[in-house]
Design a protein around this motif. Structure first.
Motif, mmCIF file in Angstrom:
data_model
loop_
_atom_site.group_PDB
_atom_site.id
_atom_site.type_symbol
_atom_site.label_atom_id
_atom_site.label_comp_id
_atom_site.label_asym_id
_atom_site.label_seq_id
_atom_site.Cartn_x
_atom_site.Cartn_y
_atom_site.Cartn_z
ATOM 1 N N GLY A 52 48.447 23.169 60.518
ATOM 2 C CA GLY A 52 49.359 22.860 59.432
ATOM 3 C C GLY A 52 48.736 22.331 58.344
ATOM 4 O O GLY A 52 49.153 22.855 57.058
ATOM 5 N N LEU A 53 47.540 21.439 58.186
ATOM 6 C CA LEU A 53 46.818 21.130 56.831
ATOM 7 C C LEU A 53 45.993 22.407 56.457
ATOM 8 O O LEU A 53 46.035 22.503 55.170
ATOM 9 C CB LEU A 53 45.920 19.961 57.283
ATOM 10 N N PHE A 54 45.844 23.203 57.420
ATOM 11 C CA PHE A 54 45.103 24.380 57.014
ATOM 12 C C PHE A 54 46.051 25.283 55.936
ATOM 13 O O PHE A 54 45.710 25.971 55.092
ATOM 14 C CB PHE A 54 44.637 25.127 57.940
ATOM 15 N N ILE A 55 47.236 25.318 56.449
ATOM 16 C CA ILE A 55 48.258 26.051 55.506
ATOM 17 C C ILE A 55 48.491 25.432 54.340
ATOM 18 O O ILE A 55 48.901 26.139 53.307
ATOM 19 C CB ILE A 55 49.273 26.442 56.513
ATOM 20 N N GLN A 56 48.713 24.206 54.337
ATOM 21 C CA GLN A 56 48.879 23.485 53.278
ATOM 22 C C GLN A 56 47.844 23.618 52.125
ATOM 23 O O GLN A 56 48.075 23.721 50.787
ATOM 24 C CB GLN A 56 49.038 21.915 53.378
ATOM 25 N N VAL A 57 46.715 23.362 52.559
ATOM 26 C CA VAL A 57 45.242 23.783 51.722
ATOM 27 C C VAL A 57 45.456 25.180 51.194
ATOM 28 O O VAL A 57 45.313 25.543 49.783
ATOM 29 C CB VAL A 57 44.160 23.386 52.579
ATOM 30 N N MET A 58 45.724 26.071 51.750
ATOM 31 C CA MET A 58 45.753 27.548 51.434
ATOM 32 C C MET A 58 46.975 27.583 50.383
ATOM 33 O O MET A 58 46.787 28.331 49.448
ATOM 34 C CB MET A 58 46.135 28.475 52.618
ATOM 35 N N ASP A 59 48.020 27.036 50.690
ATOM 36 C CA ASP A 59 49.231 27.090 49.665
ATOM 37 C C ASP A 59 48.773 26.350 48.194
ATOM 38 O O ASP A 59 49.075 27.120 47.458
ATOM 39 C CB ASP A 59 50.369 26.432 50.457
ATOM 40 N N GLN A 60 48.104 25.213 48.363
ATOM 41 C CA GLN A 60 47.721 24.648 47.285
ATOM 42 C C GLN A 60 46.681 25.499 46.471
ATOM 43 O O GLN A 60 46.749 25.577 45.092
ATOM 44 C CB GLN A 60 47.161 23.021 47.472
ATOM 45 N N ILE A 61 45.974 26.211 47.101
ATOM 46 C CA ILE A 61 45.039 27.065 46.484
ATOM 47 C C ILE A 61 45.647 28.257 45.842
ATOM 48 O O ILE A 61 45.345 28.387 44.511
ATOM 49 C CB ILE A 61 43.797 27.525 47.385
ATOM 50 N N LYS A 62 46.441 28.762 46.500
ATOM 51 C CA LYS A 62 47.289 29.758 45.883
ATOM 52 C C LYS A 62 48.139 29.118 44.493
ATOM 53 O O LYS A 62 48.399 30.066 43.547
ATOM 54 C CB LYS A 62 48.317 30.454 46.961
ATOM 55 N N LEU A 63 48.621 28.212 44.974
ATOM 56 C CA LEU A 63 49.529 27.528 43.395
ATOM 57 C C LEU A 63 48.562 27.341 42.315
ATOM 58 O O LEU A 63 49.319 27.293 41.295
ATOM 59 C CB LEU A 63 50.222 26.118 43.877
ATOM 60 N N ALA A 64 47.230 27.102 42.516
ATOM 61 C CA ALA A 64 46.099 26.786 41.636
ATOM 62 C C ALA A 64 45.877 28.325 40.845
ATOM 63 O O ALA A 64 45.211 28.134 39.884
ATOM 64 C CB ALA A 64 44.938 26.342 42.028
ATOM 65 N N GLY A 65 46.311 29.394 41.362
ATOM 66 C CA GLY A 65 46.275 30.656 40.873
ATOM 67 C C GLY A 65 45.186 31.648 41.410
ATOM 68 O O GLY A 65 44.808 32.542 40.791
#
Length: 138
Positions: free
Chosen positions: A113-126
């Motif tokens: 779950g944390l891995f998915i959150q990290v990936m999501d935050q990286i994608k939101l960073a562009g």
């Protein structure tokens, strides 16, 4: 007189010696050349127990490492980052390292779950180019 002179030139008691100094100079210069020309690649970040994957590839371009350790803590450049600040840290790192891609180093014991959150935050960073670090099987 000629007999004396020829004995002196062809003295059988003298040993022929090879001067080793030029060879040692060449070896030393080659050693310096190889030391200077060798590139040392050091991964920034923390050590994690990466998962094994057969399809592992080496990335030779500029990368930003985001690590998730066994305690489910997120790190960038050996600095712990709260998940809420990850997007801004990644945005800043991407601006500093032009054309960089992000590599996530997830420990095998980290929460998915944390891995998915990290990936999501990286994608939101562009960031569009995101990779997952793994090791090749032995």
């Amino acid at each position: 007189m000629a007999g004396k002179f020829s004995k002196h030139i062809f003295n059988q008691n003298e040993d022929a010696q090879i001067d080793m100094t030029p060879m040692l100079d060449v070896v030393f210069i080659m050693l310096i050349f190889f030391i200077v020309s060798t590139s040392f690649i050091k991964e920034t970040g923390i050590d994690v127990n990466r998962p094994v994957a057969s399809s592992t590839q080496v990335i030779d371009q500029n990368i930003i490492l985001v690590a998730i350790d066994e305690n489910s803590l997120v790190w960038i450049d050996k600095q712990q980052v709260p998940i809420g600040n990850l997007k801004s840290k990644v945005e800043r790192a991407v601006l500093e390292t032009k054309g960089a891609s992000v590599v996530i180093q997830g420990d095998t014991q980290a929460r998915l779950g944390l891995f998915i959150q990290v990936m999501d935050q990286i994608k939101l960073a562009g960031v569009e180019n995101i990779s997952i670090a793994s090791v090749k099987p032995k």
